[in-house]
Design an enzyme around this catalytic site. Structure first.
Site, PDB file in Angstrom:
ATOM      1  N   ASN A 120       0.874  -1.178   0.000  1.00 32.49           N
ATOM      2  CA  ASN A 120       0.000   0.000   0.000  1.00 32.49           C
ATOM      3  C   ASN A 120       0.908   1.224   0.000  1.00 32.49           C
ATOM      4  O   ASN A 120       1.482   1.575   1.026  1.00 32.49           O
ATOM      5  CB  ASN A 120      -0.887  -0.020   1.255  1.00 32.49           C
ATOM      6  CG  ASN A 120      -1.735   1.243   1.372  1.00 32.49           C
ATOM      7  OD1 ASN A 120      -1.845   2.013   0.408  1.00 32.49           O
ATOM      8  ND2 ASN A 120      -2.321   1.465   2.534  1.00 32.49           N
ATOM      9  N   TRP A 121       1.040   1.827  -1.173  1.00 33.11           N
ATOM     10  CA  TRP A 121       1.960   2.961  -1.304  1.00 33.11           C
ATOM     11  C   TRP A 121       1.407   4.225  -0.645  1.00 33.11           C
ATOM     12  O   TRP A 121       2.119   5.197  -0.479  1.00 33.11           O
ATOM     13  CB  TRP A 121       2.233   3.267  -2.776  1.00 33.11           C
ATOM     14  CG  TRP A 121       2.999   2.220  -3.534  1.00 33.11           C
ATOM     15  CD1 TRP A 121       3.463   1.018  -3.060  1.00 33.11           C
ATOM     16  CD2 TRP A 121       3.403   2.291  -4.917  1.00 33.11           C
ATOM     17  NE1 TRP A 121       4.125   0.341  -4.052  1.00 33.11           N
ATOM     18  CE2 TRP A 121       4.103   1.094  -5.202  1.00 33.11           C
ATOM     19  CE3 TRP A 121       3.243   3.235  -5.924  1.00 33.11           C
ATOM     20  CZ2 TRP A 121       4.649   0.842  -6.470  1.00 33.11           C
ATOM     21  CZ3 TRP A 121       3.766   2.977  -7.186  1.00 33.11           C
ATOM     22  CH2 TRP A 121       4.460   1.788  -7.447  1.00 33.11           C
ATOM     23  N   LYS A 122       0.133   4.233  -0.329  1.00 33.57           N
ATOM     24  CA  LYS A 122      -0.542   5.431   0.219  1.00 33.57           C
ATOM     25  C   LYS A 122      -0.289   6.628  -0.710  1.00 33.57           C
ATOM     26  O   LYS A 122      -0.171   6.444  -1.915  1.00 33.57           O
ATOM     27  CB  LYS A 122      -0.065   5.701   1.636  1.00 33.57           C
ATOM     28  CG  LYS A 122      -0.123   4.455   2.527  1.00 33.57           C
ATOM     29  CD  LYS A 122      -0.038   4.778   3.971  1.00 33.57           C
ATOM     30  CE  LYS A 122       0.054   3.486   4.763  1.00 33.57           C
ATOM     31  NZ  LYS A 122      -0.135   3.675   6.174  1.00 33.57           N
TER      32      LYS A 122
ATOM     33  N   HIS B 211      -9.650   1.213   4.664  1.00 33.00           N
ATOM     34  CA  HIS B 211      -8.405   1.491   5.393  1.00 33.00           C
ATOM     35  C   HIS B 211      -8.692   2.474   6.520  1.00 33.00           C
ATOM     36  O   HIS B 211      -9.495   3.399   6.361  1.00 33.00           O
ATOM     37  CB  HIS B 211      -7.349   2.046   4.434  1.00 33.00           C
ATOM     38  CG  HIS B 211      -5.976   2.033   5.027  1.00 33.00           C
ATOM     39  ND1 HIS B 211      -5.567   2.945   5.960  1.00 33.00           N
ATOM     40  CD2 HIS B 211      -4.926   1.190   4.844  1.00 33.00           C
ATOM     41  CE1 HIS B 211      -4.326   2.674   6.326  1.00 33.00           C
ATOM     42  NE2 HIS B 211      -3.912   1.608   5.666  1.00 33.00           N
TER      43      HIS B 211
ATOM     44  N   GLU C 198      -7.117   4.907   7.607  1.00 30.70           N
ATOM     45  CA  GLU C 198      -6.874   6.323   7.280  1.00 30.70           C
ATOM     46  C   GLU C 198      -8.077   6.913   6.544  1.00 30.70           C
ATOM     47  O   GLU C 198      -8.421   8.079   6.734  1.00 30.70           O
ATOM     48  CB  GLU C 198      -5.579   6.439   6.451  1.00 30.70           C
ATOM     49  CG  GLU C 198      -4.351   6.167   7.318  1.00 30.70           C
ATOM     50  CD  GLU C 198      -3.145   5.617   6.580  1.00 30.70           C
ATOM     51  OE1 GLU C 198      -3.090   5.676   5.346  1.00 30.70           O
ATOM     52  OE2 GLU C 198      -2.232   5.109   7.278  1.00 30.70           O
TER      53      GLU C 198
ATOM     54  N   GLU D 282      -5.744  -4.834  10.385  1.00 32.99           N
ATOM     55  CA  GLU D 282      -4.738  -3.798  10.592  1.00 32.99           C
ATOM     56  C   GLU D 282      -5.048  -3.063  11.892  1.00 32.99           C
ATOM     57  O   GLU D 282      -5.835  -2.102  11.891  1.00 32.99           O
ATOM     58  CB  GLU D 282      -4.754  -2.806   9.432  1.00 32.99           C
ATOM     59  CG  GLU D 282      -4.444  -3.422   8.087  1.00 32.99           C
ATOM     60  CD  GLU D 282      -3.797  -2.416   7.148  1.00 32.99           C
ATOM     61  OE1 GLU D 282      -2.718  -2.706   6.644  1.00 32.99           O
ATOM     62  OE2 GLU D 282      -4.353  -1.323   6.951  1.00 32.99           O
TER      63      GLU D 282
ATOM     64  N   GLY E 273       2.116   2.242  10.702  1.00 31.98           N
ATOM     65  CA  GLY E 273       3.086   3.319  10.550  1.00 31.98           C
ATOM     66  C   GLY E 273       3.732   3.743  11.852  1.00 31.98           C
ATOM     67  O   GLY E 273       4.376   4.790  11.925  1.00 31.98           O
TER      68      GLY E 273
ATOM     69  N   SER F  76       3.051  -2.123  10.390  1.00 30.77           N
ATOM     70  CA  SER F  76       4.501  -2.170  10.627  1.00 30.77           C
ATOM     71  C   SER F  76       5.109  -3.552  10.354  1.00 30.77           C
ATOM     72  O   SER F  76       6.068  -3.941  11.018  1.00 30.77           O
ATOM     73  CB  SER F  76       4.834  -1.687  12.048  1.00 30.77           C
ATOM     74  OG  SER F  76       4.423  -0.342  12.209  1.00 30.77           O
TER      75      SER F  76
ATOM     76  N   GLY G  52       2.670  -1.250   4.257  1.00 35.70           N
ATOM     77  CA  GLY G  52       2.752   0.178   3.946  1.00 35.70           C
ATOM     78  C   GLY G  52       4.201   0.597   3.718  1.00 35.70           C
ATOM     79  O   GLY G  52       4.744   0.439   2.626  1.00 35.70           O
ATOM     80  N   GLY G  53       4.829   1.117   4.758  1.00 36.29           N
ATOM     81  CA  GLY G  53       6.188   1.683   4.662  1.00 36.29           C
ATOM     82  C   GLY G  53       7.170   0.798   3.914  1.00 36.29           C
ATOM     83  O   GLY G  53       7.904   1.273   3.031  1.00 36.29           O
TER      84      GLY G  53
HETATM   85  C1  PEP Z   1      -1.015   0.187   5.938  1.00 32.54           C
HETATM   86  O1  PEP Z   1      -1.213   1.371   5.961  1.00 32.54           O
HETATM   87  O2  PEP Z   1      -1.787  -0.552   5.309  1.00 32.54           O
HETATM   88  C2  PEP Z   1       0.152  -0.327   6.665  1.00 32.54           C
HETATM   89  C3  PEP Z   1       0.120  -1.562   7.057  1.00 32.54           C
HETATM   90  O3  PEP Z   1       1.174   0.548   6.904  1.00 32.54           O
HETATM   91  P1  PEP Z   1       2.593   0.230   7.619  1.00 32.54           P
HETATM   92  O4  PEP Z   1       3.080  -1.079   7.073  1.00 32.54           O
HETATM   93  O5  PEP Z   1       3.476   1.370   7.240  1.00 32.54           O
HETATM   94  O6  PEP Z   1       2.327   0.159   9.081  1.00 32.54           O
END
Ligand code: PEP
Length: 252
Positions: free
Chosen positions: A9-11, A96, A98, A168, A174, A214, A235-236
């Site tokens: 997930n590049w956001k 999600h 966010e 999640e 994050g 994470s 994500g990251g």
């Molecule tokens: C996400 O936003 O879907 C996610 C899992 O982010 P991160 O891996 O950065 O925690």
């Protein structure tokens, strides 16, 4: 049998050129590899069509991170499920945390988005998860169950077959604070049971449930080793090709 999946997930990261370079790098890293999981890149809308053209579709599927809750028409700035599908994308991430928190997406809105996505031939990666306060209060099972029931449980079993669930925990997204493998397994087993109670054991057994929050090369193997953790929403670590590849390699 359910699929193992690693989805990035590049956001809201990467310009078009940067995103294309990232997609090409991931594609290159996966060349000649015998993948033990499906790989999905969840890019911003503007990247979808271009990224779809530079990756090997036998190895990498493309996902949007959202779609509109309307079919078409005078909704300035929105992107419909049909438009997403027309880019070559086959998935859309919905629900999600966010989007729930910053864009006020309610269970009702998400239900409509899920229905439109499925109607337009997209598979849905549907995110659920509790905030820290809910975990501390011990209501996290109730929260996750309500999120699933309110947006998904009007689907037929055939429709539900096109849903991938992603657990999640919001406190882990994050933050560098990952759920322990035991916390992830406990919730994933609960989610599978929730699906089984509604749609039966076979549907539940065939449902892919991803962990997100994470996840990284250092913890992916331990997380994915759990019987009910079928991969990750990343994500990251999906923004760094070698890290993303290392998470994929956790299945080897
Ligand atoms: C996400 O936003 O879907 C996610 C899992 O982010 P991160 O891996 O950065 O925690």
């Amino acid at each position: 049998m359910r699929k193992n999946i690693v989805a990035g997930n590049w956001k809201m990261n990467k310009t078009l050129d940067e995103g294309l370079a990232l997609a090409k790098d991931v594609n290159e890293l996966l060349k000649g590899t015998d993948l033990k999981c499906d790989v999905i890149l969840g890019t911003p809308f503007i990247h979808l069509a271009s990224v779809a053209k530079v990756v090997d579709p036998s190895k990498i599927a493309i996902s949007a991170q959202n779609c509109a809750d309307k079919e078409a028409g005078a909704y300035t700035g929105e992107v419909s499920a049909a438009m997403v599908k027309s880019t070559g994308a086959s998935y859309v991430i919905l629900g999600h945390s966010e989007r729930r928190a910053y864009y006020h997406e309610t269970p009702e809105i998400l239900k409509t988005k899920v229905q439109l996505a499925l109607k337009n031939g997209l598979k849905v990666i549907f995110c659920v998860g509790e905030v820290l306060e809910e975990r501390e209060q011990g209501v996290y099972f109730d929260v996750v169950k309500a999120q699933i029931e309110s947006s998904l449980f009007e689907l037929t079993a055939d429709e539900f077959a096109h849903i991938v669930l992603a657990y999640e925990p919001v406190w882990a997204i994050g933050t560098g604070k990952t759920a322990t493998p035991a916390q992830a397994q406990e919730m994933h087993a609960f989610i599978r049971k929730t699906v089984a109670d509604k749609y039966g054991a076979e549907v539940a057994d065939n449902t892919t449930i991803l962990y997100g929050g994470s996840a990284n090369p250092g913890n992916a193997k331990e997380l994915f080793a759990n019987p009910d953790v079928d991969g990750g929403l990343i994500g990251g670590a999906s923004l760094k090709p070698n890290d993303f590849k290392a998470v994929i390699d956790a299945f080897n």
